[in-house]
Design a protein around this motif. Structure first.
Motif, short mmCIF file in Angstrom:
data_model
loop_
_atom_site.label_atom_id
_atom_site.label_comp_id
_atom_site.label_asym_id
_atom_site.label_seq_id
_atom_site.Cartn_x
_atom_site.Cartn_y
_atom_site.Cartn_z
N PHE A 1 0.85 -1.19 0.00
CA PHE A 1 0.00 0.00 0.00
C PHE A 1 0.88 1.25 0.00
O PHE A 1 1.97 1.27 0.59
CB PHE A 1 -0.90 0.03 1.23
N GLU A 2 0.40 2.29 -0.63
CA GLU A 2 1.08 3.57 -0.60
C GLU A 2 0.05 4.69 -0.73
O GLU A 2 -1.09 4.45 -1.13
CB GLU A 2 2.13 3.67 -1.71
N HIS B 1 -0.92 8.47 -2.31
CA HIS B 1 -0.68 9.56 -3.23
C HIS B 1 -1.52 10.75 -2.75
O HIS B 1 -2.52 10.57 -2.04
CB HIS B 1 -1.05 9.17 -4.65
N LEU C 1 -4.80 9.73 -0.82
CA LEU C 1 -5.54 8.73 -1.58
C LEU C 1 -4.76 7.41 -1.55
O LEU C 1 -3.56 7.37 -1.85
CB LEU C 1 -5.74 9.19 -3.02
N ARG D 1 -3.44 3.78 -2.57
CA ARG D 1 -3.12 3.02 -3.78
C ARG D 1 -2.53 1.67 -3.37
O ARG D 1 -1.90 1.54 -2.32
CB ARG D 1 -2.10 3.77 -4.64
N TRP D 2 -2.73 0.67 -4.22
CA TRP D 2 -2.18 -0.67 -3.99
C TRP D 2 -1.27 -1.00 -5.16
O TRP D 2 -1.73 -1.17 -6.29
CB TRP D 2 -3.31 -1.67 -3.88
N ARG D 3 0.02 -1.09 -4.87
CA ARG D 3 0.97 -1.45 -5.93
C ARG D 3 1.05 -2.97 -5.98
O ARG D 3 1.89 -3.62 -5.34
CB ARG D 3 2.33 -0.81 -5.68
N LEU E 1 -0.44 -0.74 -10.42
CA LEU E 1 -0.98 0.21 -9.44
C LEU E 1 -2.51 0.18 -9.50
O LEU E 1 -3.11 0.51 -10.53
CB LEU E 1 -0.47 1.62 -9.73
N LEU E 2 -3.13 -0.22 -8.39
CA LEU E 2 -4.59 -0.32 -8.33
C LEU E 2 -5.17 0.87 -7.59
O LEU E 2 -4.65 1.28 -6.54
CB LEU E 2 -5.00 -1.61 -7.62
N TYR E 3 -6.28 1.38 -8.10
CA TYR E 3 -6.99 2.47 -7.46
C TYR E 3 -8.03 1.90 -6.49
O TYR E 3 -8.40 0.71 -6.58
CB TYR E 3 -7.66 3.35 -8.52
N PRO E 4 -8.55 2.70 -5.58
CA PRO E 4 -9.46 2.17 -4.54
C PRO E 4 -10.67 1.43 -5.07
O PRO E 4 -11.19 0.53 -4.41
CB PRO E 4 -9.86 3.42 -3.75
N LYS F 1 -2.84 15.51 -10.99
CA LYS F 1 -3.14 14.18 -10.49
C LYS F 1 -2.46 13.97 -9.15
O LYS F 1 -1.53 14.67 -8.78
CB LYS F 1 -2.66 13.12 -11.49
#
Length: 734
Positions: free
Chosen positions: A484-485, A487, A505, A507-509, A515-518, A707
């Protein structure tokens, strides 16, 4: 070297002790006492001198508390006789002051002609020198004997005893006055348990006047069935045994004059005084506290709207039945179309409908069945005995028929239907959590098939559950493996163009999917056991980033962090946020937590108290995606908010859809009328920004400004771009 703040170089601690003692005894700076003048006259007569004075030494002044043969009331402390006396503990004798280098040029000697002085310090029982008992003469005296010295010390001790007795009497009077007006019942007894003191609080609590109970046994306030034990305990303590009741408050039952009993908190004290052993009791009526605790216990286990068991209590009942019988059958019942009732007729009508449904379901159940409200319009039933599929089907059909009958609610005739999911233990699950989950999956299948029916959990649903579990395991590993990270996307003032905040926000790398968004994982994460840990991690990382930006020179901005429902349910939200902010040396006003409509609508008033506490302490609270769900205006009125976040779905249609424009204008106006800021999400064009600015929207975020970027890139990307206020549209740096 003498200390300028403490005349004559007197030790600082002794000075402070004396001044504090004078204040405590009520002697600091007060005028003389004619009643004490008789003692001064006696001193003059006993020693054959024309002047006698009882003096008290202040910081810079000496007061004559009593005097004979002199009219002055005060004099300067510097070079005074008594200022020297209080330095020691023995009498000070000055046979001829005119030749004593300490006093030869003092005003008393040069101006008043004083030649002889003899004084003894006024020393309290605590060893504090307050002043002196002094004898003065206009002629020198070289014949002051040791007998005279002894008498002088005795006269000083007599004055100190008078001061001590007055102080003790004043303290006792104060304590008695305080005890009389205390709300608690304060009762004292002798070693036989006979009442010697009974204050007004005791009279109000028990109904007996003081004169009625003095000399009576205190066991009169003890319920009859406990009096034998009370007498035995009193005898033990009176005989020297330690009491287990002293030093800690205890809850006991007490009895009033009318015979009614009530719970009380008792604090007991035991002492030995001039009249022998004594007992003291302080009692507080805790009837209201007990009732409040029972109320809180009820609220913790029941749904406030319907009075039914809540989810946690329902699961506990399931576990009890599985432990006892090894089997359990759970039905999860849901209304079809309840959303339309809330949206069309309002939440008050929806709430009344749920209450009516609860009554209808309860009336259909057997005496051993258990009914609960899980959330929203979802109810659950624990059947006492049915395990036969045919019997379960008959029960489900009966409930569906009940729901299908018209409801007369708030002047409306409502025609609804329902769906039911069923799961059985041990066939489908071996614990309460899994059983409810499988019943929910069966309910979901029933609704997917059009509703108005029931479905029993089957293995095809299990495969979907297995996929969900696998994803949950991936999430757990992602957290422990630090995949998880965060942004951060800038938030900009539409009026000035300044950077005013950032939203963190998640993010899941993902190791294989990138990179996955919520949207790809948040729904599962919010219901995962990991949700609380993940929420705390997001909060900590966001505060860490903000602290780092501050050190890099970024001017103060507010950090927005999305809140998980699990963080609110945990009951420690206030402590977690305060600890996190303090750990990163930030202020509570630096933080804004964002809540969703789910949190606002699915938690009762007590659950939301932490948000009110945080709001009162300066934490901003934003309502995310307002306007897209079921939240009514009453939610805004009752909720501790500071900002509304206008959903991007309305912003993207500006200039295209007049309905969206009307909604945006309305939300801005409503927010401002309630004292709330409004921020628009999803701004992508200068035209959208210009329209929002014209409608007085306070702030914006979106690709028009940039962004979301990692924390390390935020200051370099946005720090300078939005640092200066400008009336022109801000350039898109995304």
């Amino acid at each position: 070297m003498p200390n300028e703040d403490y005349p004559d170089g007197e030790d600082e601690r002794a000075e402070q002790l004396r001044l504090e003692c004078l204040r405590r005894y009520g002697l600091d700076g007060t005028p003389g006492e004619p009643e004490l003048d008789r003692i001064a006259r006696l001193g003059a007569d006993m020693f054959g001198v024309p002047i006698c004075a009882i003096t008290l030494v202040g910081r810079n002044t000496v007061w004559l508390r009593a005097r004979f043969g002199v009219e002055i009331a005060a004099l300067q402390r510097e070079r005074s006789f008594c200022a020297e006396v209080i330095r020691g503990t023995d009498p000070m004798i000055v046979p001829d002051a005119s030749v004593d280098p300490r006093f030869a040029d003092s005003d008393l000697v040069i101006g008043a002609g004083i030649r002889f002085y003899a004084g003894a310090p006024l020393i309290t029982h605590d060893g504090v020198a307050l002043g002196s008992f002094g004898l003065l003469d206009l002629a020198p005296n070289h014949d002051f004997s040791s007998t005279h010295r002894s008498l002088l010390v005795q006269m000083a001790a007599m004055v100190v005893d008078l001061f001590e007795r007055r102080h003790a009497s004043r303290t006792a009077d104060t304590l008695v006055a305080f005890a009389e007006v205390a709300h608690q019942a304060l009762i004292a007894t002798d070693d036989e348990g006979r009442i010697t003191y009974w204050n007004r609080g005791a009279k109000a609590m028990f109904g007996h006047e003081a004169h009625e109970v003095e000399g009576e046994l205190v066991e009169m306030i003890v319920p009859e069935r406990f009096r034998a034990a009370h007498r035995e305990g009193l005898r033990r303590v009176a005989g020297g045994a330690p009491s287990a009741m002293t030093g800690r408050p205890l809850e006991v039952l007490a009895v009033r004059r009318d015979g009614s009993e009530f719970p009380a908190e008792l604090s007991l004290s035991v002492w030995n005084g001039p009249l022998g052993q004594g007992f003291g009791a302080q009692l507080q009526d805790i009837s209201e506290r007990r009732a409040r605790e029972e109320r809180l216990h009820h609220l913790a286990n029941h749904d406030e709207l319907t009075g039914l068991l809540n989810r946690n209590s329902f699961k506990a009942r399931i576990e009890t039945q599985i432990d006892r019988a090894g089997t359990a059958t759970v039905m999860v019942v849901n209304l079809d179309g309840f959303k339309h009732v809330n949206d069309g007729l309002g939440h008050a009508t929806g709430d009344t409908l749920l209450q009516a449904l609860a009554l209808r379901l309860a009336a259909s159940l057997g005496p051993e069945d258990v009914l609960a409200r899980l959330v929203g319009d979802e109810f659950a039933i624990l059947l006492s005995s049915e395990r036969d599929p045919l019997e379960i089907a008959a029960r489900a059909d009966t409930i569906l028929d009940l729901i299908g009958r018209p409801f007369s609610v708030c002047g409306h005739q409502l025609h609804l239907s329902g769906s039911i999911g069923v799961a059985l233990a041990p066939f489908h699950a071996r614990d309460a959590d899994e059983l409810v989950v499988r019943a929910d999956l069966a309910l979901f299948r029933a609704k997917m098939e059009g509703g108005r029916r029931y479905r029993l959990f089957d293995t095809r649903m299990e495969s979907r559950l297995a996929a969900t579990r696998a994803f949950q395991d991936e999430l757990r590993y992602a957290f422990t493996d630090r995949q998880f990270e965060l942004h951060f996307q800038p938030q900009v003032s539409l009026a000035t163009g300044r950077l005013i905040g950032a939203e963190a926000l998640l993010r899941w790398r993902h190791p294989t999917r990138g990179l996955l968004y919520p949207t790809a994982f948040l729904t599962v994460l919010e219901t995962h056991a990991l949700a609380f840990e993940a929420g705390c991690w997001v909060l900590d990382e966001a505060c860490r980033a903000l602290a780092g930006w501050r050190r890099a020179g970024l001017p103060p901005i507010r950090m927005g962090v999305n809140l998980f429902a699990a963080q609110l349910r945990a009951g420690s939200l206030v402590e977690v946020i305060e600890g996190t902010v303090a750990r990163h040396q930030l202020s509570l006003t630096d933080l804004e937590i964002e809540i969703t409509e789910t949190i606002a609508l699915r938690h009762d008033d007590d659950d939301l108290q932490p948000l009110r506490d945080l709001h009162a302490r300066g934490v901003g609270i934003a309502f995310d995606d307002f306007g897209t769900g079921f939240a009514s205006l009453s939610t805004l009125k009752d909720f501790p908010l500071s900002r509304l976040k206008l959903d991007r779905s309305f912003v993207e249609d500006l200039g295209v859809d007049p309905h969206s424009e009307a909604i945006v204008k309305g939300v801005v106006a409503i927010g401002h009328s309630l004292g709330l800021d409004v921020i628009a999400e999803g701004i992508e064009t200068p035209e959208q920004e210009a329209m929002l600015r014209a409608w007085a929207c306070d702030a914006g975020q979106g690709y028009h400004y940039g962004k979301a970027v990692p924390a390390a890139e935020f200051v370099g990307t946005f720090g300078d771009a939005f640092a200066v206020a400008t009336a022109a549209p801000v350039a898109n740096i995304g």
